[in-house]
Scaffold this motif. Sequence first.
Motif, short mmCIF file in Angstrom:
data_model
loop_
_atom_site.label_atom_id
_atom_site.label_comp_id
_atom_site.label_asym_id
_atom_site.label_seq_id
_atom_site.Cartn_x
_atom_site.Cartn_y
_atom_site.Cartn_z
N LYS A 1 0.77 -1.57 -0.09
CA LYS A 1 -0.19 0.22 0.11
C LYS A 1 0.74 1.64 0.22
CE LYS A 1 -3.86 0.02 2.72
NZ LYS A 1 -4.88 0.45 4.18
N MET A 2 1.98 1.60 0.78
CA MET A 2 2.93 2.76 1.05
C MET A 2 3.71 2.57 -0.54
SD MET A 2 3.55 4.89 2.92
CE MET A 2 5.11 6.24 3.06
N ALA A 3 3.58 1.74 -1.29
CA ALA A 3 4.20 1.52 -2.59
C ALA A 3 3.73 2.57 -3.58
CB ALA A 3 5.49 0.18 -2.84
N ALA A 4 2.44 1.39 -3.43
CA ALA A 4 1.23 1.95 -4.36
C ALA A 4 1.30 3.97 -4.29
CB ALA A 4 0.36 1.44 -4.26
N ALA A 5 1.26 4.20 -2.77
CA ALA A 5 0.98 5.20 -2.70
C ALA A 5 1.73 6.20 -3.29
CB ALA A 5 0.85 5.38 -1.10
N GLU A 6 3.31 5.61 -3.54
CA GLU A 6 3.73 6.89 -3.77
C GLU A 6 4.50 6.36 -4.75
OE1 GLU A 6 5.38 9.10 -2.45
OE2 GLU A 6 3.96 8.87 -1.00
N ALA A 7 3.80 5.15 -5.93
CA ALA A 7 4.23 4.71 -7.62
C ALA A 7 5.22 4.44 -7.56
CB ALA A 7 3.65 5.99 -8.54
N LEU A 8 5.98 3.75 -5.94
CA LEU A 8 7.59 3.26 -5.85
C LEU A 8 7.29 1.55 -6.87
CD1 LEU A 8 10.53 4.22 -5.08
CD2 LEU A 8 9.68 2.78 -3.51
N TYR A 9 8.50 2.01 -7.97
CA TYR A 9 7.94 -0.25 -9.24
C TYR A 9 9.24 -0.72 -7.94
CZ TYR A 9 3.72 1.69 -11.49
OH TYR A 9 2.82 2.16 -11.92
N GLU A 10 10.36 -0.02 -7.72
CA GLU A 10 11.69 -0.33 -7.55
C GLU A 10 12.17 -0.01 -6.15
OE1 GLU A 10 12.80 -2.69 -9.50
OE2 GLU A 10 11.74 -2.06 -11.30
N THR A 11 13.02 -0.85 -5.36
CA THR A 11 12.97 -0.54 -3.82
C THR A 11 14.06 -0.05 -4.27
OG1 THR A 11 12.37 -3.16 -3.11
CG2 THR A 11 14.16 -1.82 -1.91
N GLU A 12 13.74 0.74 -3.13
CA GLU A 12 14.96 2.62 -3.59
C GLU A 12 15.89 2.52 -1.59
OE1 GLU A 12 15.26 6.13 -5.47
OE2 GLU A 12 12.93 5.25 -7.02
N GLN A 13 16.59 3.27 -1.98
CA GLN A 13 17.35 3.24 -0.57
C GLN A 13 18.47 5.33 -0.80
OE1 GLN A 13 19.01 0.33 1.73
NE2 GLN A 13 19.50 1.86 3.53
N PRO A 14 18.40 5.73 0.01
CA PRO A 14 16.70 6.32 -0.21
C PRO A 14 15.88 6.94 -0.91
CG PRO A 14 18.88 7.78 -0.52
CD PRO A 14 19.02 6.81 -0.40
N ALA A 15 14.87 6.80 -0.06
CA ALA A 15 13.42 6.79 -1.14
C ALA A 15 12.76 8.60 -1.59
CB ALA A 15 12.39 5.84 -1.85
N ALA B 1 -0.75 -5.83 -6.77
CA ALA B 1 -1.05 -4.98 -7.04
C ALA B 1 -2.03 -4.25 -6.75
CB ALA B 1 0.21 -3.97 -7.42
N PRO B 2 -2.51 -2.84 -5.71
CA PRO B 2 -3.60 -2.35 -5.82
C PRO B 2 -4.11 -1.40 -7.92
CG PRO B 2 -2.35 -1.21 -4.37
CD PRO B 2 -1.53 -2.26 -5.10
N ASN B 3 -5.05 -1.08 -7.41
CA ASN B 3 -5.01 0.53 -8.98
C ASN B 3 -4.12 1.71 -8.17
OD1 ASN B 3 -6.09 2.99 -10.28
ND2 ASN B 3 -7.64 1.05 -11.00
N ILE B 4 -2.89 1.24 -9.17
CA ILE B 4 -2.04 2.34 -8.66
C ILE B 4 -2.20 3.74 -8.92
CG2 ILE B 4 0.82 3.18 -8.96
CD1 ILE B 4 0.77 0.20 -7.37
N PRO B 5 -3.14 4.34 -9.85
CA PRO B 5 -3.63 6.06 -9.77
C PRO B 5 -4.35 6.14 -8.62
CG PRO B 5 -3.10 4.34 -12.59
CD PRO B 5 -3.21 3.30 -11.28
N VAL B 6 -5.18 5.31 -8.85
CA VAL B 6 -6.41 5.30 -7.48
C VAL B 6 -5.41 6.18 -6.72
CG1 VAL B 6 -8.50 4.20 -6.27
CG2 VAL B 6 -8.33 4.22 -8.92
N MET C 1 -9.04 1.37 -1.16
CA MET C 1 -8.31 0.63 -2.41
C MET C 1 -6.88 0.26 -2.34
SD MET C 1 -10.89 0.61 -4.93
CE MET C 1 -9.56 0.91 -6.54
N GLY C 2 -6.63 0.73 -1.59
CA GLY C 2 -4.73 -0.10 -1.05
C GLY C 2 -4.61 -0.71 -0.82
N ARG C 3 -5.75 -1.25 -0.35
CA ARG C 3 -5.64 -3.10 0.27
C ARG C 3 -5.86 -4.06 -0.43
NH1 ARG C 3 -9.45 -2.79 3.78
NH2 ARG C 3 -10.56 -3.81 1.99
#
Length: 491
Positions: free
Chosen positions: A263-277, A334-339, A400-402
């Motif tokens: 849900k957190m990744a979808a909220a940011e449309a973050l597709y690849e793991t990043e450090q730092p993000a 993955a949930p609906n990313i745009p939503v 929706m994120g769930r």
Amino acid sequence: MDVLDLARWQFGITTVVHFFFVPFTISMAFLVAIMQTAWMRTQNERWLRLTKFFGKLLLVNLAVGVVTGLVQEFQFGLNWSDFSRFVGDIFGAPLAMEALLAFYLESVFVGVWIFGWGRIPPKIHLATIWVTACATLLSAYFILAANSFMQNPVGYRINEEAGRAELTDIWAVLTNKVTLITFPHTLFAAFMVGGAVVAAVAMLHLVKGRRDPVTAAPEAASDAGAFRSALRIGAVAVLIGGVGTAITGDLQGKVMTEVQPMKMAAAEALYETEQPAPFSLFTVGTLDGSRALYSIEIPQLLSFLSTGSFEGEVRGINDIQEEYEELYGPGDYAPNIPVTYWTFRFMVGCGGLAAAIAAWMLWTTRRGSVPGSVWMLRAAAVLPFLPLAANSFGWIFTEMGRQPWLVFGLMPTASGITPGSTAGSVFATLSAFTVLYAGLTWLWIWLLVKHARPGLPDVSAEADWGRRRSRDVAGTGRDDDDADRPLMFAY
């Protein structure tokens, strides 16, 4: 659209419309209680007039909100009986507590408050509105506990023979880490709604009074003073709610990263793991939501929001998808990313704009001044809808994120549908509920406008009742005016 899509639309419409009334009720009950307390302490009639004025808005909201809540519960049985069968033992427990304890208290004591004016001792009457307000909090807590189980299942075991989840620890359900942070977040967001309504209505009456040629009348001056007090209380409630929502939202983001990283990744449309993000302010993705094409970002901010460290690692959608496929089997997790992406930003944006308008109202009404700017009038007209929209976008994001889970990690949404449901039957109830809710929403707005448009009410009878009670003869249960009458007639 198939049965699942129609059932989800029905749940979404009924839930979002019902949630229009929840934050309004919670916050307005407390604001009215504060106004009545101010009257009891000061015996200044302006507070009594404000109590009666905004009390009508509270009662309108309660009446219509109860109807929408009943319909929402009815649609659970229509479309989601397998969900009820599988987790009803856990999900139903806090809902039963809400109905038997919180809703009972709220209903009884608001009734005493409505019909108790002039009939019961003022201090007891004041206590009834405070019990009502506290009962709304209790009601919200139990409902959020039920919803938090869907986000982070705890306190249960799976009965393989019965094919259902069974409650093992009600305390774990009620103290779910998601509940403990979602409750204050929802509470602060609710105060933004009630404060915005109070501030906006008061501002419109202040400007109307300033433009009215009959401004020299004592009644007009009294109304202006009362509405100025109401405006500042409402604006302060919006600002406190905004700050509290931001702080608790940050904490909620960290809990969400722990229990629902997708849900957190979808909220940011973050597709690849990043450090730092980085935190993206604006992202344009592909039509299917599978990857980002263009993004405006703030470096390292997402790492801090998710982990509390600017150097923290935030997992991306693709990595989490691979993990979930190994854990739960093949599928799209993955949930609906745009939503999820945009509802998160609309939530933050609407809430931030509401707080900015409230701060502007406080600034322009300092030292007793009344703004006459047309822009302030427009801002006041828009203000109540901003935190209401922020609350709605927040719930859409949460639910929706769930997805695709009905109960995260335990029950996919598609498995909760009532067996034998057809697209035609669900479409029929969806259409009926949508028309009903549209009518109720129109009625709600019409009644609020009708009761908010007139000026403050005459409260001479209630004021006399309060003054007489304040002179109660010690130890007799009678006031000075009743000293020559039998005790049975004192009240």
